[in-house]
Structures are given as structure tokens and as C-alpha cells.
Write a protein that holds these residues in place. Structure first.
Motif, PDB file in Angstrom:
ATOM      1  N   GLU B  26       0.847  -1.202   0.000  1.00  0.00           N
ATOM      2  CA  GLU B  26       0.000   0.000   0.000  1.00  0.00           C
ATOM      3  C   GLU B  26       0.880   1.248   0.000  1.00  0.00           C
ATOM      4  O   GLU B  26       1.784   1.390   0.818  1.00  0.00           O
ATOM      5  CB  GLU B  26      -0.917   0.008   1.222  1.00  0.00           C
ATOM      6  N   GLU B  27       0.608   2.115  -0.923  1.00  0.00           N
ATOM      7  CA  GLU B  27       1.437   3.320  -1.067  1.00  0.00           C
ATOM      8  C   GLU B  27       0.560   4.567  -1.017  1.00  0.00           C
ATOM      9  O   GLU B  27      -0.555   4.559  -1.538  1.00  0.00           O
ATOM     10  CB  GLU B  27       2.157   3.307  -2.425  1.00  0.00           C
ATOM     11  N   PRO B  28       1.067   5.621  -0.450  1.00  0.00           N
ATOM     12  CA  PRO B  28       0.331   6.887  -0.545  1.00  0.00           C
ATOM     13  C   PRO B  28       0.442   7.433  -1.960  1.00  0.00           C
ATOM     14  O   PRO B  28       1.330   7.031  -2.711  1.00  0.00           O
ATOM     15  CB  PRO B  28       1.070   7.790   0.452  1.00  0.00           C
ATOM     16  N   SER B  29      -0.436   8.347  -2.296  1.00  0.00           N
ATOM     17  CA  SER B  29      -0.369   8.934  -3.631  1.00  0.00           C
ATOM     18  C   SER B  29       0.804   9.918  -3.707  1.00  0.00           C
ATOM     19  O   SER B  29       1.242  10.464  -2.690  1.00  0.00           O
ATOM     20  CB  SER B  29      -1.669   9.659  -3.946  1.00  0.00           C
ATOM     21  N   ALA B  32      -0.118  13.186  -2.296  1.00  0.00           N
ATOM     22  CA  ALA B  32      -0.045  13.321  -0.834  1.00  0.00           C
ATOM     23  C   ALA B  32       1.368  13.671  -0.393  1.00  0.00           C
ATOM     24  O   ALA B  32       1.571  14.479   0.517  1.00  0.00           O
ATOM     25  CB  ALA B  32      -0.498  12.017  -0.177  1.00  0.00           C
TER      26      ALA B  32
END
Lengths: 204, 251
Positions: B26-29, B32
Motif C-alpha cells: 500500500e502506497e500513498p499517492s 499526498a
């Protein structure tokens, strides 16, 4: 050459050193700011994921992660070189905990979102999808104590060492180990239960 | 103390491995991360940052001239925007790795960000905001831009810090609107209004909201918000556009 004693010499010293000190101060500020920038680039994903595993909803995780780095910026002087990750993790845990308390008080939309997320049991096919897999993990983690959850997320997901976790949470390594053991037992038990339910469903 | 093997490596359950893999991936955009860099004043040194600072400098110079000529209100408005540009532009430019701001020439005219951008809290949301009291410091007393940034850093709850945060928050809404994504625009604006109930940039936020609602096809709601904006600033810089939105004129 600097001479001490006479008042005139003090004035000369001030004149000599006033400008370099200003330059030094601004250079320090620039260096500190650059350091926080590096922290964002290197650790934003870790902070974001940690917040998510600690139950911060997807829609709030960006903002919460940003908060973590704003705190780091304010306290940059007190963060030792090489201990940035520990500081960020500790701050993320605090912010997640605060957000959780706040959400519990408000009982707002987030609850509805959580309800929606945790409601139907996903079928095995759907679990292939990463999102569903994460949601299931979060459901399992949500049933643990916060302490176990933090340690599990940091060790198993972020792959920090036990020493790093102990430092970040300011607890003995033995405590980290025991919390991890209980958290793993909980996760394994939940997974077995879920797989058993899935098998029964497919037989039925 | 021995480190146990990671569960991912020793678990026989495919489901468990899938869950851990998914969580690890899972990665932040990117947005962001950019926003976080912007919030701490360390955005990459892009054209926007430099243009913002340069434009702010030009506006500040113009404001100083107007102030000297007795056009206080106009000068105040210009200085407000100059301050915003400086807070955003210089904040972003100064902190870029490998190219510290201190290596560059300081601007000729600098608005000290914290002082001029402070407005008294409004007693009523619907009342027009009081005139901002902004004064251009004399050139010889003007602090170096880096000093203003330093002060802002030392006192992050200062007007400059709040304003930089406001700028970043509205920027996200503006970008979303530019991408014709009104829903995301409204989410960004909700957040802005939550965090800045008495924000300096509330009129801009209202205009963006009206534009986003119009983009969604909800002209009635757009007109309602635009009327609120006109009520807040009948002669403000966005009054003409707000009137157009009230009339239902598309962008």
C-alpha cells in the motif's frame, strides 16, 4: 587574531563575528528544512502505512501523515541523526491514537465507512484483490489491543527490527517480543477461522 | 535477542501472505507526498515556486509604491497576495535540497510574512472582513526572506505558518478543479473549511466551491455559494466571477 580584555576588542569581535553567525544560522535552518524534506521523501510511505494499519481511514491517512511530518519539523532539533524513523513511528502512533479517540467521540461518517468495510465476509476469489486483502487484515488487526497492533504492523508489515520498535515505543525489547507473539497468535487464529469458514462455504 | 522470522516468510497460509503483501504494497499517492512537502515548505523547486516568489516580489514592490502614494486599501490587498506568494513560493524554493535559498540573492523587497497577513477574527461569518492592515516595511528594514521563513518555522502556529497551510490546502482544491474533478475539489474544500474556519482565503475557497458545484451541474447550489461570497466581499476581487455564477454563466 582575537584579543580579549579591552572593551574595544569586544566590539571588534562582535563586528567580526556578527555576519558569519547570521550566515551560519540561516545555513542551519536551510539544512534542517532540507532534512525534514528528506524525511518526507524517505519515510512518508512508512508513516502512511503505519497509520492505515492502526485504523486511520484511507481518506484521513494523507492528512494524518502530513501532521506527523509537521510535528517532526517543529521538533527537528530534538531528533538525533539516524533516529528519524523511530521518531516518525512514535509520532504516527500517537496521532493515530488521538484520531481514534476523536472518532470514537464523534461517531460520525467514519463509523459508517468502517461498518461498510467490515460488514460482508468477502469470498475467496475477491481476496485475490489486494484491497480486499488489506481490508481483511485491518479487520483482524482491529480486534487486537492497540499495543499488539502497533508491534505487529511495525514488525510484520514495515519490517522494523525489534530493537527499532523498542526504541520508537520506548519499551523493553522483551515487551516487544511478547506483544508480537500474542499478536501473531491472534492473526494466525483469525486466519485459520476465516479459511475454515471459506472452506465450509465452498462445500455447502 | 533473536529476531523471529517474519510471518510472511514462515506462514503456510496463502491468505495470510496475500494480506501481508497487500499491506506492504500500500502506497500513498504522489500528490499526498507533494502536499506534505509543500506543507513543510519543502516542495521541489519547480516553476510554480519560483514564479510565485517572483510575482509576489513584483506585487510587493507595486504595493509599496501605492502605499507611498496614499492608496492604502489597494496596497493592502496587493500585499496580502504578495505575502501569500512569498509564503508559498519562498517556502518551497528555500528548502530545496542541494540548492539552499541562502546561496541566492535575497529579494530586493521582502514582506515579512507573519505581521502583514494577520487579520482580526471576524465576529460574524456573513460580515465583510475588516480591511487588512498591511504595511510594507521600509526596504532597509526589510528582513531577509530566509529570516521570515526561519521565524515561520520557529513559530509554526504563526500567521505565516497558517497561511502556508491554507495555501497548500486550497492548492489541492484548485488542482482538482483544473482536472475537472469537482468531487475531489469539494472534498479538499471541506477539509480546508474544517481546518480554517476563519481562514484568510475563505473567499477563494467559496469561489472554488461555487465553481466546483457549477462543474457538477448544480447551478442552484453554485449560485447560493456565490451569493454568500458576494455578501462577504461585495467589491472583492472575485465579485465579478461570483455574479456570473449567480447568473449561471459557465466558466
Amino acid at each position: 587574531m582575537i584579543k580579549g580584555g579591552a572593551a574595544g576588542d569586544v566590539g571588534a569581535m562582535e563586528a567580526t563575528y556578527a555576519a558569519p553567525m547570521t550566515v551560519q544560522a540561516t545555513a542551519e535552518t536551510a539544512a534542517e528544512c532540507a532534512r525534514v524534506g528528506r524525511m518526507v521523501r524517505e519515510h512518508f510511505a512508512l508513516v502512511f502505512r503505519t497509520l492505515r494499519r492502526l485504523g486511520v481511514p484511507e481518506g484521513d491517512a494523507d492528512d494524518a501523515a502530513q501532521q506527523v511530518f509537521l510535528v517532526a519539523q517543529q521538533r527537528i532539533d530534538s531528533i538525533d541523526e539516524g533516529r528519524e524513523r523511530a521518531f516518525l513511528v512514535a509520532t504516527a502512533v500517537r496521532i493515530a491514537s488521538r484520531m481514534h479517540r476523536s472518532r470514537s467521540r464523534r461517531k460520525e461518517v467514519d463509523d459508517a465507512v468502517l461498518e461498510e468495510r467490515t460488514d460482508p465476509s468477502p469470498g475467496p476469489d475477491e481476496l485475490v484483490e489486494k484491497r480486499r486483502a488489506r481490508e481483511l487484515l485491518d479487520r483482524i488487526l482491529a480486534q487486537m489491543t492497540t499495543e499488539q497492533r502497533v508491534v505487529f504492523a511495525l514488525y510484520e508489515i514495515e519490517q522494523l527490527t525489534m530493537a527499532e520498535i523498542a526504541e520508537a515505543l520506548r519499551i523493553p525489547q522483551g515487551t516487544v517480543a511478547s506483544r508480537l507473539r500474542r499478536a501473531r497468535e491472534h492473526v494466525m487464529s483469525a486466519v485459520r477461522r476465516f479459511e475454515g469458514e471459506g472452506a465450509r462455504r465452498s462445500e455447502g | 535477542m533473536n529476531e523471529p522470522r517474519r510471518l510472511r516468510d514462515e506462514a503456510s497460509s496463502e491468505l495470510l501472505r496475500a494480506m501481508i503483501d497487500a499491506a506492504r504494497e500500500e502506497e500513498p499517492s504522489e500528490a499526498a507526498i507533494e502536499e506534505a512537502l509543500s506543507a513543510i515548505g519543502s516542495a521541489p523547486l519547480g516553476a510554480d515556486a519560483l514564479t510565485g516568489a517572483a510575482e509576489a516580489q513584483a506585487v510587493a514592490q507595486k504595493a509599496a509604491q501605492l502605499g507611498a502614494a496614499g492608496h492604502g486599501a489597494t496596497a493592502s490587498l496587493l500585499l496580502k497576495w504578495a505575502g501569500i506568494g512569498l509564503a508559498a513560493g519562498l517556502g518551497a524554493a528555500q528548502l530545496t535540497e542541494g540548492l539552499p535559498f541562502v546561496d541566492r540573492e535575497p529579494p530586493a523587497v521582502v514582506v515579512e510574512a507573519p505581521a502583514p497577513l494577520r487579520a482580526e477574527p471576524r465576529p460574524e461569518a456573513n460580515e465583510p472582513p475588516p480591511a487588512l492592515e498591511l504595511k510594507a516595511p521600509p526596504a532597509k528594514e526589510a528582513p531577509r526572506a530566509v529570516e521570515a521563513v526561519r521565524k515561520a518555522k520557529q513559530a509554526p502556529k504563526s500567521a505565516a505558518g497558517r497561511l502556508a497551510h491554507e495555501v497548500a490546502a486550497l492548492d489541492r482544491a484548485r488542482k482538482a478543479l483544473a482536472k475537472r474533478d469537482p468531487r475531489r475539489t469539494l472534498v479538499a474544500l471541506d477539509r480546508y473549511e474544517r481546518e480554517h474556519r476563519r481562514g484568510e482565503l475563505l473567499p477563494e475557497a467559496l469561489l472554488l466551491r461555487a465553481e466546483a458545484l457549477a462543474e457538477m451541474g448544480d447551478r442552484e447550489a453554485a449560485a447560493r455559494v456565490a451569493r454568500r461570497l458576494v455578501g462577504l466581499q461585495p467589491n472583492g476581487p472575485h465579485a465579478a466571477r461570483a455574479q456570473a455564477l449567480i447568473r449561471g454563466v459557465p466558466r
